[in-house]
Design a protein around this motif. Structure first.
Motif, PDB file in Angstrom:
ATOM      1  N   ASP A   1      53.766  31.905  45.187  1.00 23.92           N
ATOM      2  CA  ASP A   1      53.615  32.522  43.862  1.00 23.92           C
ATOM      3  C   ASP A   1      53.196  33.976  44.061  1.00 23.92           C
ATOM      4  O   ASP A   1      52.004  34.294  44.103  1.00 23.92           O
ATOM      5  N   LEU A   2      54.185  34.852  44.184  1.00 18.91           N
ATOM      6  CA  LEU A   2      53.909  36.261  44.467  1.00 18.91           C
ATOM      7  C   LEU A   2      53.116  36.905  43.334  1.00 18.91           C
ATOM      8  O   LEU A   2      52.152  37.639  43.573  1.00 18.91           O
ATOM      9  N   ALA A   3      53.510  36.640  42.089  1.00 23.42           N
ATOM     10  CA  ALA A   3      52.786  37.214  40.947  1.00 23.42           C
ATOM     11  C   ALA A   3      51.368  36.669  40.882  1.00 23.42           C
ATOM     12  O   ALA A   3      50.419  37.402  40.540  1.00 23.42           O
ATOM     13  N   GLY A   4      51.183  35.391  41.227  1.00 24.11           N
ATOM     14  CA  GLY A   4      49.838  34.827  41.247  1.00 24.11           C
ATOM     15  C   GLY A   4      48.956  35.485  42.284  1.00 24.11           C
ATOM     16  O   GLY A   4      47.764  35.748  42.042  1.00 24.11           O
ATOM     17  N   LEU A   5      49.509  35.768  43.453  1.00 27.98           N
ATOM     18  CA  LEU A   5      48.761  36.480  44.487  1.00 27.98           C
ATOM     19  C   LEU A   5      48.377  37.879  44.018  1.00 27.98           C
ATOM     20  O   LEU A   5      47.263  38.355  44.286  1.00 27.98           O
ATOM     21  N   ALA A   6      49.300  38.536  43.309  1.00 23.72           N
ATOM     22  CA  ALA A   6      49.001  39.872  42.791  1.00 23.72           C
ATOM     23  C   ALA A   6      47.874  39.820  41.763  1.00 23.72           C
ATOM     24  O   ALA A   6      46.985  40.679  41.747  1.00 23.72           O
ATOM     25  N   ARG A   7      47.889  38.824  40.895  1.00 27.57           N
ATOM     26  CA  ARG A   7      46.817  38.679  39.904  1.00 27.57           C
ATOM     27  C   ARG A   7      45.461  38.509  40.598  1.00 27.57           C
ATOM     28  O   ARG A   7      44.476  39.143  40.202  1.00 27.57           O
ATOM     29  N   ARG A   8      45.416  37.663  41.609  1.00 24.84           N
ATOM     30  CA  ARG A   8      44.168  37.457  42.333  1.00 24.84           C
ATOM     31  C   ARG A   8      43.696  38.764  42.973  1.00 24.84           C
ATOM     32  O   ARG A   8      42.507  39.104  42.943  1.00 24.84           O
ATOM     33  N   THR A   9      44.639  39.499  43.547  1.00 32.70           N
ATOM     34  CA  THR A   9      44.306  40.763  44.201  1.00 32.70           C
ATOM     35  C   THR A   9      43.749  41.764  43.194  1.00 32.70           C
ATOM     36  O   THR A   9      42.731  42.434  43.452  1.00 32.70           O
ATOM     37  N   LEU A  10      44.389  41.882  42.060  1.00 31.26           N
ATOM     38  CA  LEU A  10      43.953  42.834  41.036  1.00 31.26           C
ATOM     39  C   LEU A  10      42.613  42.429  40.438  1.00 31.26           C
ATOM     40  O   LEU A  10      41.757  43.280  40.166  1.00 31.26           O
ATOM     41  N   GLN A  11      42.422  41.143  40.224  1.00 38.81           N
ATOM     42  CA  GLN A  11      41.133  40.674  39.714  1.00 38.81           C
ATOM     43  C   GLN A  11      40.019  40.992  40.697  1.00 38.81           C
ATOM     44  O   GLN A  11      38.938  41.454  40.305  1.00 38.81           O
ATOM     45  N   ALA A  12      40.275  40.777  41.983  1.00 42.69           N
ATOM     46  CA  ALA A  12      39.267  41.072  43.001  1.00 42.69           C
ATOM     47  C   ALA A  12      38.961  42.560  43.072  1.00 42.69           C
ATOM     48  O   ALA A  12      37.842  42.959  43.427  1.00 42.69           O
ATOM     49  N   ALA A  13      39.959  43.385  42.743  1.00 41.52           N
ATOM     50  CA  ALA A  13      39.764  44.839  42.745  1.00 41.52           C
ATOM     51  C   ALA A  13      39.049  45.325  41.485  1.00 41.52           C
ATOM     52  O   ALA A  13      38.753  46.512  41.376  1.00 41.52           O
ATOM     53  N   GLY A  14      38.800  44.434  40.527  1.00 35.81           N
ATOM     54  CA  GLY A  14      38.072  44.800  39.319  1.00 35.81           C
ATOM     55  C   GLY A  14      38.927  45.326  38.190  1.00 35.81           C
ATOM     56  O   GLY A  14      38.384  45.888  37.226  1.00 35.81           O
ATOM     57  N   VAL A  15      40.256  45.166  38.291  1.00 33.27           N
ATOM     58  CA  VAL A  15      41.139  45.673  37.230  1.00 33.27           C
ATOM     59  C   VAL A  15      40.810  44.978  35.917  1.00 33.27           C
ATOM     60  O   VAL A  15      40.694  43.742  35.851  1.00 33.27           O
TER      61      VAL A  15
ATOM     62  N   ALA B   1      48.882  35.185  56.362  1.00 34.24           N
ATOM     63  CA  ALA B   1      48.513  36.580  56.098  1.00 34.24           C
ATOM     64  C   ALA B   1      47.630  36.687  54.860  1.00 34.24           C
ATOM     65  O   ALA B   1      46.701  37.499  54.816  1.00 34.24           O
ATOM     66  N   PHE B   2      47.885  35.870  53.854  1.00 31.61           N
ATOM     67  CA  PHE B   2      47.082  35.918  52.635  1.00 31.61           C
ATOM     68  C   PHE B   2      45.792  35.118  52.768  1.00 31.61           C
ATOM     69  O   PHE B   2      44.745  35.539  52.250  1.00 31.61           O
ATOM     70  N   LEU B   3      45.848  33.988  53.451  1.00 28.25           N
ATOM     71  CA  LEU B   3      44.629  33.216  53.648  1.00 28.25           C
ATOM     72  C   LEU B   3      43.598  33.996  54.460  1.00 28.25           C
ATOM     73  O   LEU B   3      42.388  33.841  54.265  1.00 28.25           O
ATOM     74  N   ALA B   4      44.067  34.866  55.355  1.00 32.56           N
ATOM     75  CA  ALA B   4      43.149  35.700  56.138  1.00 32.56           C
ATOM     76  C   ALA B   4      42.394  36.678  55.244  1.00 32.56           C
ATOM     77  O   ALA B   4      41.271  37.087  55.568  1.00 32.56           O
ATOM     78  N   ARG B   5      42.997  37.051  54.127  1.00 28.20           N
ATOM     79  CA  ARG B   5      42.365  37.970  53.164  1.00 28.20           C
ATOM     80  C   ARG B   5      41.535  37.232  52.134  1.00 28.20           C
ATOM     81  O   ARG B   5      40.512  37.741  51.672  1.00 28.20           O
ATOM     82  N   ASP B   6      42.017  36.066  51.721  1.00 31.33           N
ATOM     83  CA  ASP B   6      41.417  35.336  50.600  1.00 31.33           C
ATOM     84  C   ASP B   6      41.612  33.846  50.842  1.00 31.33           C
ATOM     85  O   ASP B   6      42.682  33.298  50.588  1.00 31.33           O
ATOM     86  N   ALA B   7      40.582  33.191  51.338  1.00 35.07           N
ATOM     87  CA  ALA B   7      40.704  31.781  51.699  1.00 35.07           C
ATOM     88  C   ALA B   7      41.003  30.893  50.505  1.00 35.07           C
ATOM     89  O   ALA B   7      41.509  29.771  50.672  1.00 35.07           O
TER      90      ALA B   7
ATOM     91  N   CYS C   1      43.169  31.537  48.134  1.00 32.82           N
ATOM     92  CA  CYS C   1      44.496  31.769  47.566  1.00 32.82           C
ATOM     93  C   CYS C   1      45.479  30.649  47.896  1.00 32.82           C
ATOM     94  O   CYS C   1      46.660  30.736  47.574  1.00 32.82           O
ATOM     95  N   ALA C   2      44.995  29.593  48.540  1.00 25.09           N
ATOM     96  CA  ALA C   2      45.875  28.479  48.898  1.00 25.09           C
ATOM     97  C   ALA C   2      46.570  27.892  47.684  1.00 25.09           C
ATOM     98  O   ALA C   2      47.662  27.322  47.802  1.00 25.09           O
ATOM     99  N   SER C   3      45.954  28.036  46.501  1.00 26.43           N
ATOM    100  CA  SER C   3      46.557  27.510  45.282  1.00 26.43           C
ATOM    101  C   SER C   3      47.863  28.211  44.929  1.00 26.43           C
ATOM    102  O   SER C   3      48.625  27.710  44.098  1.00 26.43           O
ATOM    103  N   CYS C   4      48.123  29.373  45.542  1.00 25.14           N
ATOM    104  CA  CYS C   4      49.364  30.120  45.279  1.00 25.14           C
ATOM    105  C   CYS C   4      50.503  29.665  46.181  1.00 25.14           C
ATOM    106  O   CYS C   4      51.588  30.245  46.152  1.00 25.14           O
TER     107      CYS C   4
END
Length: 249
Positions: free
Chosen positions: A197-211, A174-180, A182-185
C-alpha cells in the motif's frame, strides 16, 4: 476542466492551483502512448512530447511554463526561486514561494504528492516511488517548505493501488527498517512477495513528519485507464503529470 484532468478536491487557499493530467489530455502522441504523454524518457518521439507539454501549459495557463525535473527515484529537493531555471534539475521534488512558478511531477504508478501551506505562500511537489519514499523524499520536501509541518496540507495523487502492487521482500524490509509498525501496509501473497500500500506508507510517513492535513488517495493507476501505468503497459508506458503553482496575489 472536464474529464481530461483530475483536480484535487482539497480545501486550500484560492491562490493554490493544481491539476493532474490524464492520457486523454491535449496532445498528439500515437499508440501506445495515445495521447497526452509528457515523459521525455518513455520512448516516445521527443518533439511530440515537447508539443504535448506545450499544449498542457497552454490549456492550464499557469503564469510560467512548468518546471520539469529529471527524476531519479531519489530524495533531492529543488528549491526554486525567482531566477530562471536552466534545463531540468536532477531531483525528485521541488518547492517554491515564487508566484507563477509551476512545479511538475511525472509518474506512471509511483505516487505524486502535492503540498501547500495554510497561508498559500509556498507549494511543493514530490515523486514518491518506493525507493524515494523509503529514502525520505516526503520528509525532505516538507522541511524545504520552511514552515511548521502542522501548517502543511498534502494531497496524495494517482498511484498504483495496493491490490495491484506486488513487491519483493527487499521493499518490505526497507520500510520496516524505518517504521516497524508499517507491516500493516503489506499483505502476503506468494513466498517472499507482498502487496504494498504505497499511499498508506506515504500517509504514515507524513503523519510522522507532523503534517497537519493529508488528503487524496484512493486511486489505482494499474486499473484506471485514464492514467499511464508502467506495471500494466511495460517499458513503453507514457507519463502523466501532477502540477501545482501559486497564482498572483
Amino acid at each position: 476542466m472536464g474529464s481530461d484532468w483530475v483536480v484535487p478536491g482539497w480545501s486550500v487557499p484560492a491562490r493554490v492551483r493544481a491539476a493532474v493530467t490524464t492520457r486523454q489530455g491535449p496532445g498528439s502522441s500515437e499508440p501506445p502512448f495515445d495521447r497526452c504523454n509528457l515523459g521525455l524518457r518513455s520512448g516516445d518521439v521527443p518533439e511530440v512530447v515537447l508539443g504535448n507539454r506545450a499544449a498542457v501549459a497552454a490549456t492550464l495557463a499557469p503564469p510560467s511554463a512548468p518546471c520539469w525535473l529529471q527524476q531519479v527515484h531519489g530524495c533531492e529537493v529543488a528549491v526554486l526561486g525567482a531566477a530562471s531555471v536552466s534545463g531540468e534539475p536532477v531531483a525528485d521534488a521541488a518547492v517554491t514561494r515564487e508566484p507563477g512558478r509551476s512545479l511538475a511531477i511525472l509518474t506512471a504508478d509511483c505516487l505524486p504528492v502535492l503540498f501547500c501551506d495554510l497561508a498559500g505562500e509556498v507549494v511543493g511537489a514530490a515523486h514518491a516511488g518506493w525507493r524515494g519514499l523509503a529514502a525520505g523524499v516526503l520528509e525532505r520536501t516538507v522541511a524545504a517548505m520552511g514552515v511548521s509541518p502542522a501548517r502543511v496540507v498534502a494531497w496524495l495523487g494517482p498511484s498504483i493501488g495496493a491490490p495491484s502492487y506486488e513487491v519483493g521482500e527487499e521493499v518490505r524490509e526497507a520500510f520496516l527498517a524505518r517504521d516497524a509498525d508499517c507491516a500493516s501496509c503489506f499483505a502476503p501473497t506468494r513466498p517472499g512477495h507482498w502487496l504494498c500500500d504505497l499511499a498508506g506508507l506515504a500517509r504514515r510517513t507524513l503523519q510522522a513528519a507532523g503534517v497537519g492535513r493529508i488528503e487524496g488517495g484512493g486511486f489505482d493507476t494499474f486499473t484506471d485507464a485514464r492514467f499511464y501505468s508502467y506495471r500494466r503497459d511495460g517499458a513503453r508506458s507514457g507519463r502523466f503529470a501532477s502540477l501545482i503553482w501559486l497564482a498572483g496575489v
